[in-house]
Design an enzyme around this catalytic site. Structure first.
Site, short mmCIF file in Angstrom:
data_model
loop_
_atom_site.label_atom_id
_atom_site.label_comp_id
_atom_site.label_asym_id
_atom_site.label_seq_id
_atom_site.Cartn_x
_atom_site.Cartn_y
_atom_site.Cartn_z
CB SER A 120 -7.86 -0.93 -8.30
OG SER A 120 -8.22 -0.35 -7.06
CE LYS A 170 -5.86 -3.85 -7.54
NZ LYS A 170 -5.84 -4.68 -6.34
CG HIS A 173 -3.85 0.18 -5.72
ND1 HIS A 173 -4.67 -0.75 -5.11
CD2 HIS A 173 -4.62 1.26 -5.96
CE1 HIS A 173 -5.88 -0.24 -4.97
NE2 HIS A 173 -5.88 0.97 -5.49
CG ASN A 174 -4.25 -4.18 -3.48
OD1 ASN A 174 -4.51 -3.38 -4.39
ND2 ASN A 174 -4.96 -5.25 -3.26
CD GLU A 177 -6.97 -1.44 -0.75
OE1 GLU A 177 -7.19 -2.54 -0.20
OE2 GLU A 177 -7.16 -1.23 -1.96
#
Length: 299
Positions: A120, A170, A173-174, A177
């Site tokens: 990231s 990840k 995480h996105n 986001e």
């Protein structure tokens, strides 16, 4: 340490350059020749084929892949027959975690080590220090801990668990986001529509000094206003996405976890293709700031 590096797009080129500055010996390969020539000017050893790359490394070899998730299997099909037991492959792109679980099993059956590293921070993070989430066998992570430390911002790396965990974390995480970007965009769209007519660049500046929503995203929005003006006239109101938010929603449904915020942010991006808006322009502008994505109208 000598490392083979495959994939010199925005992220890959910057990360390879970062490794060179950290005094790594980098043998670099890319499908097209031009980026290889460019990174060679900065001190990397060029490899115009995967065979050349592997032959330039001494066993046990370390190879970092930074290619699109659609290309990983094709690269591995060509790369793996060239490797030996004890070599290590790290997938540093944003692959679907289920693919990483499968690849780890297939690769490790050949005696080759595999780690999945979710990365990231966009091209800027790749150049100056990323945030890296690693999955795979713990002893292999420990073996290359210094590599992850050198690629990351201070304390911005860690071991997430067994194979697939790095890309899984990840992915989530996105998804988060997506929701954060959507909330920021909706809030600023409300302020722009109001009778108070606040200076949105100034609002972003103030928000980003000790408010509860202080964040890199708010800072990037301020930068976007400075670059394009408050109207964001050059920025598309139709928001593209690369898949991780969708994967998060699909995974959540399989796990029985409600994710209305992330799902709503994903739906907004899909709907924005036919219904562009100022809210969409803000989300697009943020994508352009941290990911250097093409977000201008007509791109």
């Amino acid at each position: 340490m000598k490392i083979g590096y495959v994939g010199l797009g925005k992220m890959g080129f910057n990360m390879a350059e970062h490794l060179l500055e950290k005094d790594y010996e980098v043998v670099a390969h890319n499908r097209s020749k031009e980026p290889v020539d460019e990174i060679a000017k900065k001190g990397a050893m060029p490899a115009y084929s995967l065979k050349d790359l592997v032959s330039s490394l001494v066993a046990p070899r370390l190879i970092w892949l930074m290619v699109s998730h659609q290309a990983v299997d094709a690269v591995l099909d060509e790369l793996l027959p060239l490797l030996e037991k004890g070599d290590t492959v790290i997938d540093g792109g944003n692959s679907p975690f289920k693919d990483s679980v499968r690849r780890a099993k297939e690769i490790e059956e050949k005696g080759i080590n595999f780690l999945d590293a979710g990365t990231s921070g966009g091209p800027g993070g790749a150049r100056n220090g990323a945030c890296i989430m690693v999955g795979g066998r713990k002893e292999i992570f420990d073996k290359f801990k210094n590599l992850f430390r050198d690629l990351s911002a201070p304390d911005a790396y860690g071991y997430m668990g067994k194979a697939g965990a790095g890309h899984f974390v990840k992915m989530v995480h996105n998804g988060i986001e997506y929701g954060m970007m959507q909330a920021i965009a909706e809030g600023f769209a409300i302020m722009k529509k109001s009778d108070f007519n606040p200076d949105l660049k100034e609002v972003a500046r103030v928000y980003n000094h000790r408010s509860v929503i202080e964040s890199r995203l708010v800072g990037w929005l301020k930068s976007a206003f400075e670059q394009y003006g408050e109207e964001l006239n050059e920025i598309s109101g139709s928001v593209k996405h690369t898949g991780e938010g969708k994967w998060t929603v699909e995974t959540a449904k399989k796990l029985g976890i409600p994710v209305p915020i992330i799902e709503g942010a994903l739906k907004f991006r899909d709907d924005s293709q036919d219904d562009p808006s100022y809210t969409g322009q803000i989300v697009s502008a943020l994508r352009g700031q941290f990911g250097q994505h093409d977000v201008k109208k007509g791109e």
